[in-house]
Design an enzyme around this catalytic site. Structure first.
Site, PDB file in Angstrom:
ATOM      1  N   LYS A 149      44.611  42.459  25.265  1.00 50.74           N
ATOM      2  CA  LYS A 149      43.685  41.540  24.601  1.00 50.74           C
ATOM      3  C   LYS A 149      43.408  42.028  23.181  1.00 50.74           C
ATOM      4  O   LYS A 149      43.481  43.221  22.911  1.00 50.74           O
ATOM      5  CB  LYS A 149      42.356  41.509  25.369  1.00 50.74           C
ATOM      6  N   ARG A 209      44.095  36.183  39.132  1.00 51.86           N
ATOM      7  CA  ARG A 209      44.728  35.375  40.177  1.00 51.86           C
ATOM      8  C   ARG A 209      45.659  36.203  41.037  1.00 51.86           C
ATOM      9  O   ARG A 209      45.865  35.895  42.222  1.00 51.86           O
ATOM     10  CB  ARG A 209      45.443  34.165  39.539  1.00 51.86           C
TER      11      ARG A 209
END
Ligand code: BES
Ligand code: MN
Ligand code: ZN
Length: 495
Positions: free
Chosen positions: A271, A345
């Site tokens: 990120k 996920r």
């Protein structure tokens, strides 16, 4: 903060907060007429404003009063907000004040009796009084020291108020644990520390806590979760919390699954550094599950509930998983990991499959800070709700309305399935087309829940408040989801 309910005869503190929406009711009339007249004058002078009044040499015990006009058309949520206003109101009181009385003189509240009004005001005050200041050498709370403040609420039916409030208080206890966990920096809340906190908090309440460690997960084949954790030196854990409170011990449990990424650097798909610190909150979903279980156990909820959280850290390193890697999930389905930052996920894929097969629950709800796209779609006022079952979804929507923790349902169209088909594996962890990131993430999860009645709540948009000016939660960790899911359990499984 210690909250008590006493009747009007007990009113004797030097510092009193009046919350009212018309002139003071007779039962609350102070013996000093000056106080009575000034409070009423403050109430009629302006609406929804806070007035601070000093009584230097008056005949009664009251030295200072704060008067809050609660306004018209009140319901339970607005009563909670009125209670939350007390926190800013008492900032005017001197630091040494240790005890205050709160007089709630509110009439015309739709469908709520007096003690319910007072219990809601007290709940709002309690939620708003939360501070995360354990790392401050000197507590900077101005005004009365909120942590140690004793608050007496004046109410006619003390027993009823206590009963109603004890339900809310157990929710607040769960919310505070959730906020504490989310606020904790990731260096001090690694998966193994987190596991110890869960045991410490829940086992004394009769919750059964069991653990899968790295070795157990490897043996079972949780390749999706383990791929996320392999770049970190901190060992991952899957923690199961069982509360068997149902009168019918054989009832199938309802299951809650939480994403517990203790820090999400993005992995090799790193990120940007701007706001990366916020990713200490990426275990927010798991914190809601832990807080919920604490509330349920504390109030001895008449339900069988199981919470399962996947605790992992997502880090870049020489051992980290690479974009393009293919992992094999517990379900047997293979996953092409195109972006290591779509890690939530992957964790949930294994935990959902594990929970569904191990417990065959009645329903399964997962909660996760899953996608930045949820913020784009809904802003900070709503969490995203996705479900394969209309009845389950509408029950969650109803609880959201009741608790003010709002959700907005997004579709789960079959036609979007193709966006997560991989060329070389069974499924890919990012969508092949732009847009609808919250939906395609949920479509991914759906492949790991089989035909179970399931709902997914994406709280990326609401887990953390940045100057949101929400009255009942200070900036920082919100605790969104604990009240909502507690209400959902109570309304649908306990009565
Ligand atoms: N933890 C983030 C989602 C998130 C974003 C939570 C902002 C709270 C605030 C999640 O793991 C993530 O990085 N999602 C990616 C997915 C993308 C790579 C497909 C995202 O939303 O950008
Ligand atoms: Mn991520
Ligand atoms: Zn994440």
């Amino acid at each position: 903060m210690k909250i008590n309910f006493i009747n009007a005869q007990g009113l004797k503190s030097q510092h009193v907060v009046y919350i009212a929406n018309s002139t003071l009711q007779d039962v609350f009339k102070p013996n000093d007429d000056l106080v009575y007249r000034m409070v009423n004058a403050a109430l009629s002078a302006n609406s929804e404003q806070c007035n601070h009044i000093y009584f230097p040499d008056n005949a009664s015990d009251i030295k200072e009063a704060v008067v809050l006009n609660a306004g018209e058309k009140l319901d339970a949520l607005r009563c909670q907000n009125a209670g939350a206003s007390v926190v800013s109101a008492v900032k005017n009181f001197n630091n040494s004040v240790k005890i205050i009385d709160v007089v709630v003189s509110i009439n015309d509240v739709n469908g709520l009796s007096d003690f319910e009004v007072v219990a809601n005001v007290a709940y709002g005050l309690k939620l708003a009084s939360y501070r995360f200041d354990k790392y401050k050498s000197v507590s900077k709370n101005d005004g009365c020291k909120l942590n140690n403040l004793k608050v007496n609420f004046i109410v006619s039916d003390v027993v009823a108020a206590n009963n109603t409030f004890s339900f809310y208080d157990s929710v607040a206890l769960g919310v505070f644990l959730t906020r504490d966990l989310i606020s904790e920096p990731a260096n001090n809340l690694t998966p193994s520390v987190y596991l110890q906190v869960i045991k410490h908090e829940l086992e004394p309440l009769g919750v059964n806590v069991s653990v899968l460690d790295h070795k157990a997960m490897l043996k079972m084949g949780m390749g999706a979760l383990l791929g996320v954790s392999q770049g970190s030196t901190n060992e991952p854990f899957v923690v199961t919390m069982q509360w068997n409170g149902s009168k019918n011990k054989k009832d199938k449990p309802i299951a809650f699954v939480g994403k517990g990424v203790t820090f999400d650097s993005g992995g090799l798909s790193l990120k940007p550094s701007r706001s990366m610190e916020e990713m200490k909150t990426d275990m927010g979903g798991s914190a809601v599950v832990v807080g919920l279980l604490k509330s349920l156990a504390f109030r001895k909820a008449n339900v069988n509930a199981v919470g399962v959280v996947g605790l992992v850290e997502n880090m870049p390193s020489g051992s980290a998983q690479r974009p393009g890697d293919v992992v094999k999930s517990l379900s047997g389905q293979t996953i092409e990991v195109l972006n290591t930052d779509a890690e939530g996920r992957l964790v949930l894929a294994d935990v959902l499959w594990y929970t569904a097969n191990k417990f065959t629950p009645e329903i399964m709800i997962d909660i996760a800070t899953l996608t930045g796209a949820a913020v784009i779609a809904l802003g900070v006022g709503y969490a995203a709700l996705l479900s394969n079952n209309d009845r389950l979804a509408s029950r969650i929507e109803k609880s959201a309305e009741c608790t003010g923790e709002l959700v907005w349902r997004l579709p789960l169209p079959a036609s979007y399935d193709k966006h997560i088909d991989s060329k070389i594996a069974d499924v890919r962890n990012t969508s092949s087309v732009l847009g609808a990131g919250t939906i395609t993430a949920a479509k991914f999860l759906q492949r790991f829940v089989k035909d179970m009645d399931w709902a997914h709540i994406d709280i990326a948009s609401v887990a953390w408040n940045n100057s949101s000016k929400k009255k009942i939660s200070p900036d920082g960790a919100d605790g969104f989801g604990v009240g909502l899911l507690n209400n959902f359990v109570y309304e649908n499984y306990e009565i």
